[in-house]
Design a protein around this motif. Structure first.
Motif, PDB file in Angstrom:
ATOM      1  N   HIS A  64      -5.923  -4.231   2.212  1.00  0.00           N
ATOM      2  CA  HIS A  64      -4.774  -2.909   1.515  1.00  0.00           C
ATOM      3  C   HIS A  64      -4.031  -4.151   0.790  1.00  0.00           C
ATOM      4  N   GLU A 116       4.449   0.195   3.804  1.00  0.00           N
ATOM      5  CA  GLU A 116       3.676   0.050   3.506  1.00  0.00           C
ATOM      6  C   GLU A 116       1.566   0.093   4.141  1.00  0.00           C
ATOM      7  N   ALA A 119       1.305   2.240   6.974  1.00  0.00           N
ATOM      8  CA  ALA A 119       0.148   3.549   6.932  1.00  0.00           C
ATOM      9  C   ALA A 119      -1.073   3.400   6.499  1.00  0.00           C
ATOM     10  N   ALA A 120      -1.184   1.731   5.818  1.00  0.00           N
ATOM     11  CA  ALA A 120      -2.409   1.766   5.074  1.00  0.00           C
ATOM     12  C   ALA A 120      -3.984   1.506   6.824  1.00  0.00           C
ATOM     13  N   HIS A 122      -2.433   3.060   9.759  1.00  0.00           N
ATOM     14  CA  HIS A 122      -2.598   4.309  10.496  1.00  0.00           C
ATOM     15  C   HIS A 122      -3.372   5.077  10.460  1.00  0.00           C
ATOM     16  N   ALA A 123      -3.224   4.561   9.058  1.00  0.00           N
ATOM     17  CA  ALA A 123      -4.470   5.862   8.401  1.00  0.00           C
ATOM     18  C   ALA A 123      -5.941   5.437   8.666  1.00  0.00           C
ATOM     19  N   ALA A 124      -6.153   4.490   8.688  1.00  0.00           N
ATOM     20  CA  ALA A 124      -7.765   3.935   9.569  1.00  0.00           C
ATOM     21  C   ALA A 124      -7.171   3.437  10.922  1.00  0.00           C
ATOM     22  N   GLY A 125      -6.369   4.188  11.627  1.00  0.00           N
ATOM     23  CA  GLY A 125      -6.481   4.397  12.959  1.00  0.00           C
ATOM     24  C   GLY A 125      -6.615   3.209  14.008  1.00  0.00           C
ATOM     25  N   ALA A 193       1.354   5.091  16.866  1.00  0.00           N
ATOM     26  CA  ALA A 193       1.170   4.274  15.626  1.00  0.00           C
ATOM     27  C   ALA A 193       2.950   4.455  16.093  1.00  0.00           C
ATOM     28  N   ARG A 258       7.318   9.175  10.239  1.00  0.00           N
ATOM     29  CA  ARG A 258       6.103   8.580  10.241  1.00  0.00           C
ATOM     30  C   ARG A 258       5.745   7.507   8.837  1.00  0.00           C
ATOM     31  N   PRO A 260       4.598   6.445   6.921  1.00  0.00           N
ATOM     32  CA  PRO A 260       4.136   6.171   4.572  1.00  0.00           C
ATOM     33  C   PRO A 260       6.016   7.612   4.582  1.00  0.00           C
TER      34      PRO A 260
END
Length: 430
Positions: A64, A116, A119-120, A122-125, A193, A258, A260
């Motif tokens: 990212h 940001e 967010a990236a 956390h989306a990947a765990g 998160a 959250r 994002p």
């Protein structure tokens, strides 16, 4: 002096040191890189080396623009190293040391970049677990953004998770940095998160105010404040921005935004904070007392034995760095040993310690020159302990005068009536 790291990389010179290891300027097959060499005691941990291998794919997969990329992980003899993207610039802590606090527009822009990045991740765990100014790099070679802030990149992903293991930390220890730890970590819950959101909100508060909302004093006291005290509002910022910070510093993880949504809300607030200068906020002096007039200071120092001394945290990164922060101080003999080093291992306070203080509000920042209610100085400008001593002295003087007056009245009354002393009075006079 150059040293080889594995078979593909060469470390040339040290760029910086942290409690987890040393960052070197290095060279790899594809050009310059940053090499983070973990400490020898960590590198010698066989379990840690195995986790390095296990986490390799997850860390290499974080791609990212706002994340300092990890290109490789090296396990070679006694060397454990993360090969990372080289960012030309400085870290956010260094900028804070020079400027003390940032203009709201720059602070919000930097926080939005970090949100940001989170967010990236956390989306990947992946949970960062150690968001703080030292782990935010400012890219000096890129075009400046809102408020003159260079793009911010978050680094050190995965390091906290790698180091935190049952063999290295007991169930009664905490991995993290006291000023930025979420309450649920202090209470022993697993890091989700939401802990990163709490830490980022703390960083944003610090960028605006020049100090963290719950920092200062012994690490145990800092941990207790995270659990028991509510954050004091910052004067001089739009209400929408304050409500956003307040929500992300909520004690309950589910109440926080959250990543994002936080990033989007911060971007939306940029026009509202454009042009606002850095906040002019009074903060505590280095010895933990607010500034006093010379006569008041002299009177206070003359009665130093009667008043408990306040101890502040000395965890700024340099002697010229910002003070620990205007927060409730720890009284007694605790030394100023709080720190902001990465991955500090701390004892978890017991339930009785966490419940030791009433649920209060952290010492409220205020505009420069405005008196602080309920602190060491009241509206008259005289410290409260000094006023109490003055009241005691005045009351004693009134009592002495009253006794003298009554005694004089009784004596004159005896002379006028010619009364003889009673037998009991004669006996006592003998």
């Amino acid at each position: 002096m150059a040293r080889k790291i594995g078979s593909r990389y060469t470390a040339h010179r040290i760029l910086g040191r942290g409690s987890a290891g040393t960052v070197w300027l290095g060279e790899g097959p594809d050009g310059p890189v940053a090499l983070k060499l973990l400490r020898e005691d960590l590198a010698s941990d066989q379990d840690l080396a195995e986790r390095f291998v296990q986490e390799r794919s997850a860390l290499l997969g974080l791609d990212h623009p706002r994340i300092v990329g990890v290109h490789d992980l090296v396990v070679d003899g006694n060397d454990l190293a993360l090969v990372m993207q080289l960012v030309r610039g400085t870290d956010l802590r260094t900028r804070l040391e020079h400027e003390r606090r940032l203009a709201p527009e720059a602070a919000v822009a930097i926080a939005a970049d970090v949100a940001e990045a989170l967010a990236a991740a956390h989306a990947a765990g992946i949970v960062h677990r150690d968001v703080k100014p030292e782990n935010v790099l400012l890219d000096a070679l890129s075009m400046e953004g809102p408020g003159g802030a260079p793009p911010a990149l978050l680094t050190d992903f995965g390091v906290a998770k790698l180091i935190d293991s049952p063999s290295r930390t007991r169930a009664t220890s905490i991995i993290g940095t006291p000023d930025y730890l979420a309450p649920e970590i202090v209470e022993g819950l697993p890091p989700r998160a939401a802990v990163d959101i709490y830490a980022l909100a703390t960083v944003l508060y610090e960028l605006l105010a020049g100090f963290t909302p719950f920092g200062g004093g012994h690490p145990g006291a800092v941990l207790r404040r995270h659990v028991t005290e509510s954050v004091a509002p910052l004067p001089g910022i739009p209400d929408e921005l304050w409500q956003l910070i307040h929500q992300c510093l909520a004690k309950a993880p589910a109440s926080r935004l959250r990543a994002p949504e936080l990033a989007a809300r911060l971007r939306e607030l940029l026009p509202a904070v454009a042009g606002i200068p850095p906040l002019d906020i009074d903060e505590q002096s280095e010895d933990g007392y607010e500034a006093e007039q010379p006569d008041a200071a002299a009177e206070r120092s003359g009665a130093a034995g009667a008043d408990a001394a306040a101890v502040t945290g000395a965890h700024a990164a340099s002697a010229e760095g910002p003070p620990a922060g205007a927060v409730p101080l720890v009284h007694g003999g605790a030394g100023p040993d709080a720190n902001r080093d990465t991955h500090t291992s701390m004892r978890v306070p017991g339930a009785d310690e966490l419940a030791g203080g009433a649920h209060g509000t952290a010492r409220a920042p205020r505009a420069s020159g405005e008196p602080r209610a309920g602190s060491a100085r009241n509206r008259s400008g005289v410290p409260v302990p000094v006023q109490r001593r003055r009241l005691k002295v005045g009351a004693a003087a009134v009592l002495v005068a009253l006794v003298v007056a009554v005694g004089g009245w009784l004596a004159s009354s005896d002379e006028e009536t010619g009364s003889q002393p009673s037998p009991a009075a004669e006996y006592s006079s003998r």
